[in-house]
Design an enzyme around this catalytic site. Structure first.
Site, PDB file in Angstrom:
ATOM      1  N   GLU A 261      54.403  61.391  50.233  1.00 14.28           N
ATOM      2  CA  GLU A 261      53.651  60.903  49.309  1.00 14.28           C
ATOM      3  C   GLU A 261      54.406  60.612  48.187  1.00 14.28           C
ATOM      4  O   GLU A 261      55.242  61.623  47.601  1.00 14.28           O
ATOM      5  CB  GLU A 261      52.845  62.182  48.827  1.00 14.28           C
ATOM      6  N   CYS A 300      50.321  62.305  40.149  1.00 19.45           N
ATOM      7  CA  CYS A 300      50.860  61.229  40.957  1.00 19.45           C
ATOM      8  C   CYS A 300      49.673  59.889  40.881  1.00 19.45           C
ATOM      9  O   CYS A 300      50.032  58.871  41.191  1.00 19.45           O
ATOM     10  CB  CYS A 300      51.254  61.724  42.331  1.00 19.45           C
TER      11      CYS A 300
HETATM   12  P1  NAP Z   1      61.835  64.318  43.208  1.00 25.07           P
HETATM   13  O1  NAP Z   1      63.007  64.203  42.323  1.00 25.07           O
HETATM   14  O2  NAP Z   1      62.071  63.210  44.138  1.00 25.07           O
HETATM   15  O3  NAP Z   1      61.821  65.830  44.008  1.00 25.07           O
HETATM   16  C1  NAP Z   1      60.756  66.160  44.989  1.00 25.07           C
HETATM   17  C2  NAP Z   1      61.378  67.206  45.555  1.00 25.07           C
HETATM   18  O4  NAP Z   1      62.398  66.546  46.682  1.00 25.07           O
HETATM   19  C3  NAP Z   1      61.698  68.383  44.781  1.00 25.07           C
HETATM   20  O5  NAP Z   1      61.509  69.476  45.777  1.00 25.07           O
HETATM   21  C4  NAP Z   1      63.276  68.026  44.785  1.00 25.07           C
HETATM   22  O6  NAP Z   1      64.331  69.451  44.765  1.00 25.07           O
HETATM   23  C5  NAP Z   1      63.731  67.577  46.332  1.00 25.07           C
HETATM   24  N1  NAP Z   1      64.652  66.830  46.611  1.00 25.07           N
HETATM   25  C6  NAP Z   1      65.469  66.086  45.828  1.00 25.07           C
HETATM   26  N2  NAP Z   1      66.508  65.528  46.337  1.00 25.07           N
HETATM   27  C7  NAP Z   1      66.361  65.966  47.717  1.00 25.07           C
HETATM   28  C8  NAP Z   1      66.915  65.524  48.945  1.00 25.07           C
HETATM   29  N3  NAP Z   1      68.120  64.663  48.878  1.00 25.07           N
HETATM   30  N4  NAP Z   1      66.464  65.935  49.992  1.00 25.07           N
HETATM   31  C9  NAP Z   1      65.535  66.757  50.048  1.00 25.07           C
HETATM   32  N5  NAP Z   1      64.619  67.133  49.079  1.00 25.07           N
HETATM   33  C10 NAP Z   1      65.248  66.522  47.821  1.00 25.07           C
HETATM   34  O7  NAP Z   1      60.514  64.216  42.674  1.00 25.07           O
HETATM   35  P2  NAP Z   1      60.094  65.023  41.288  1.00 25.07           P
HETATM   36  O8  NAP Z   1      60.886  64.586  40.195  1.00 25.07           O
HETATM   37  O9  NAP Z   1      59.997  66.393  41.639  1.00 25.07           O
HETATM   38  O10 NAP Z   1      58.463  64.493  41.163  1.00 25.07           O
HETATM   39  C11 NAP Z   1      58.147  63.294  40.368  1.00 25.07           C
HETATM   40  C12 NAP Z   1      57.682  62.295  41.204  1.00 25.07           C
HETATM   41  O11 NAP Z   1      56.803  62.756  42.387  1.00 25.07           O
HETATM   42  C13 NAP Z   1      56.857  61.153  40.600  1.00 25.07           C
HETATM   43  O12 NAP Z   1      57.510  59.846  41.067  1.00 25.07           O
HETATM   44  C14 NAP Z   1      55.547  61.433  41.238  1.00 25.07           C
HETATM   45  O13 NAP Z   1      54.911  60.075  41.441  1.00 25.07           O
HETATM   46  C15 NAP Z   1      55.699  62.086  42.625  1.00 25.07           C
HETATM   47  N6  NAP Z   1      54.701  62.482  43.055  1.00 25.07           N
HETATM   48  C16 NAP Z   1      54.012  62.035  44.056  1.00 25.07           C
HETATM   49  C17 NAP Z   1      52.673  62.683  44.543  1.00 25.07           C
HETATM   50  C18 NAP Z   1      51.954  62.130  45.720  1.00 25.07           C
HETATM   51  O14 NAP Z   1      51.086  62.926  46.367  1.00 25.07           O
HETATM   52  N7  NAP Z   1      51.985  61.003  46.097  1.00 25.07           N
HETATM   53  C19 NAP Z   1      52.335  63.862  44.206  1.00 25.07           C
HETATM   54  C20 NAP Z   1      53.027  64.585  43.036  1.00 25.07           C
HETATM   55  C21 NAP Z   1      54.431  63.777  42.568  1.00 25.07           C
HETATM   56  P3  NAP Z   1      64.697  69.667  43.379  1.00 25.07           P
HETATM   57  O15 NAP Z   1      63.556  69.634  42.452  1.00 25.07           O
HETATM   58  O16 NAP Z   1      65.301  70.790  43.534  1.00 25.07           O
HETATM   59  O17 NAP Z   1      65.318  68.244  43.117  1.00 25.07           O
END
Ligand code: NAP
Length: 519
Positions: A261, A300
């Site tokens: 997602e 999102c």
């Molecule tokens: P993110 O930086 O991609 O992080 C998401 C999750 O992945 C966090 O738990 C993060 O941990 C972890 N992570 C980071 N690097 C990783 C790696 N190399 N391997 C495995 N896991 C890793 O996203 P975010 O900033 O938290 O969230 C915002 C984004 O999420 C927005 O773009 C939004 O559109 C999207 N979103 C989508 C949905 C949907 O349902 N489609 C829902 C909510 C949000 P850390 O926090 O420790 O870095």
């Protein structure tokens, strides 16, 4: 130094061996707690979840596992006030926004508990699902093929974004546990406290078998390396991190099943003919202003692009701006405040950066910077006023269709006609949701079908559903959540469809006596 939150793995609470990453109050800037995953025995954690948790869950019937969800829901309900306090402190949310996360989680669990009980009635002692009817494979009906769905004998690693620490956990864990699959959750670090507390409350209540639910807070380092062929990975986050995950050896070489997602340039479309003052027009205005401000736009599914006929561009700009002007922004502890903070300084910086980029191709119709903050320091807090941008150059303003600003920001776009608006919606390259506003049922149905291939959900708002529709951005467990292309290509929820991800489908080819003996 603030308290270091422990992780729960292999049936034990274990603190990381590092000094930890601090979590902050995004309004006051105070440090709250720290999280750390350094030095954890991850191979042991995954093995325990898979072997001990998985085996015990799979030994239960669907009805028994539905009862587990009932028990979890009761625990969460009991501690609801504490979750509201944590959300206020760590996410900077007003009560209504906390409700979307916390009450949304409890509601989703309740739905899966009810659906699980219903499956339990039809499956009885059977610990797998039948998939369709048996079909004959030869002229004589004696040799047939029956498809079955069995729980995958692995672990579900659930990696979540920061914006839904409560709902993000349970919308994934509910269908996984109901399917008989143990969960290891890794919350987004900035807001991990609420997820950790919920897991702690459920563990303390002794509802789940050992190994059924684990939590790792802090760095994701090493988590994906543990995944084996029958494990599944459910990820919510940015498209950038999603791309890293797709390239990981577990996915590329061991075919670990992945659901992604990711981010999305969701749109709202006003059909031609909905004049200013008409009910459809007013419904669009209300929904756009609401979507921009709920959870400070950190959803999102939030509306990022507002696609309207060129002749009402000015009227929409004026009406949305008038609503946004009334939004009080600041410290959610003040009762007068309607919109709280972004979750972190990093998010605030990202929103400012994204805004600056979009402004190179748009005009500012309502400037969030002009909102005076209530009880919050503009320099230290992560509070940001809502900004409406606009462009009459729908085709030339490529950044508008490309750049997700994860905050209270949307862009109004003037369209020539409906085909133009539909084509622009598709320029998001696949989105989670589009909403359509109008009064002509035939035109609305046509637009909905035209959007269906590029959107996971199409939310149609006509005057007859004015008081009852569930909201553009609200993810209901009854409906599919996910979208093609840029949105990640994933599918979550959608009622019992969610169970497919946690089951393996197999065809059993056998004689009728054997098929009859399956159970
Ligand atoms: P993110 O930086 O991609 O992080 C998401 C999750 O992945 C966090 O738990 C993060 O941990 C972890 N992570 C980071 N690097 C990783 C790696 N190399 N391997 C495995 N896991 C890793 O996203 P975010 O900033 O938290 O969230 C915002 C984004 O999420 C927005 O773009 C939004 O559109 C999207 N979103 C989508 C949905 C949907 O349902 N489609 C829902 C909510 C949000 P850390 O926090 O420790 O870095």
């Amino acid at each position: 130094m603030s308290e270091l939150l422990p992780n729960y793995i292999a049936g034990r609470w274990v603190a990381g061996t590092g000094s930890g990453t601090p979590l902050f109050d995004p309004v006051t800037g105070d440090e709250l707690v720290r999280v750390d995953a350094t030095g954890l025995d991850l191979p042991g954690a995954f093995a325990f979840a898979r072997d001990t948790g998985g085996a015990q869950l799979r030994a239960m019937t669907y009805a028994q596992r539905a009862e587990l969800l009932v028990g979890i829901g009761a625990v969460l309900q009991k501690h609801r006030d504490a979750y509201y306090a944590l959300s206020l402190a760590n996410s900077g949310t007003v009560k209504n926004d906390t409700a979307v996360d916390v009450d949304g989680a409890i509601y989703t669990l309740g739905q899966y508990a009810r659906w699980g009980a219903a499956i339990g009635q039809s499956t009885g002692e059977r610990r797998f699902l039948l998939d369709g009817e048996a079909v004959k494979l030869s002229k004589e009906p004696v040799f047939q093929s029956q498809h079955v769905q069995v729980p995958t004998p692995g672990v579900a690693l659930c990696i979540n974004a920061f914006n839904f620490p409560a709902w993000g956990l349970w919308e994934k864990a509910a269908p996984a546990l109901l399917s008989g699959v143990p969960v290891i959750v890794k919350p987004g670090t900035a807001t991990a406290w609420l997820t950790q507390r919920m897991v702690q409350d459920v563990v303390d209540a002794g509802i789940l078998p050992p190994g059924a639910l684990s939590i790792v807070c802090g760095s994701s380092a090493g988590l994906l390396d543990q995944l084996q062929s029958f494990d599944v990975l459910s990820f919510t986050g940015s498209a950038e991190t999603a791309a890293v995950i797709r390239r990981h050896a577990a996915v590329a070489e061991r075919s670990v099943r992945v659901n992604i997602e990711a981010d999305s340039l969701n749109s709202a479309l006003l059909l031609p003919g909905a004049a200013p003052g008409s009910e459809a027009f007013e419904l669009l205005i209300k929904e756009v202003a609401r979507e921009m401000t709920v959870k400070s736009g950190q959803k999102c599914t939030a509306i990022r692009r507002v696609l309207v006929p060129a002749d009402v561009y000015g009227a929409v700009a004026e009406a949305v701006s008038a609503r946004l002007a009334k939004t009080t922004v600041g410290n959610p502890r003040n009762e007068a405040v309607r919109m709280g903070a972004l979750v972190s300084r990093a998010q605030k910086a990202a929103v400012h950066e994204g805004l600056a980029l979009l402004k190179t191709q748009t005009e500012v119709l309502h400037d969030g910077a002009r909102h005076a903050l209530v009880d919050a320091d503009p320099a230290t807090s992560c509070c940001v006023g809502p900004t409406l941008l606009g462009t009459r150059d729908a085709d030339g303003a490529n950044l508008v269709h490309d750049t997700e600003v994860f905050g209270p920001v949307a862009t109004l776009v003037a369209c020539r006609d409906l085909p133009h608006a539909l084509a622009l919606a598709r320029r998001g390259q696949g989105s989670l949701v589009a909403s359509v506003y109008g009064a002509d049922a035939g035109a609305l149905a046509g637009a909905a079908l035209a959007l269906a291939a590029s959107h996971g959900r199409v939310h149609v708002v006509s005057p007859e559903v004015a008081a009852t529709h569930s909201g553009h951005g609200n993810v209901m467990p009854q409906s599919l959540h996910g979208g093609p292309g840029r949105a990640g290509g994933g599918e979550e929820l959608g009622g019992l469809r969610a169970l497919n991800f946690y089951h393996r489908r197999a065809a059993i080819q056998a004689g009728s006596a054997v098929l009859g003996a399956l159970g």
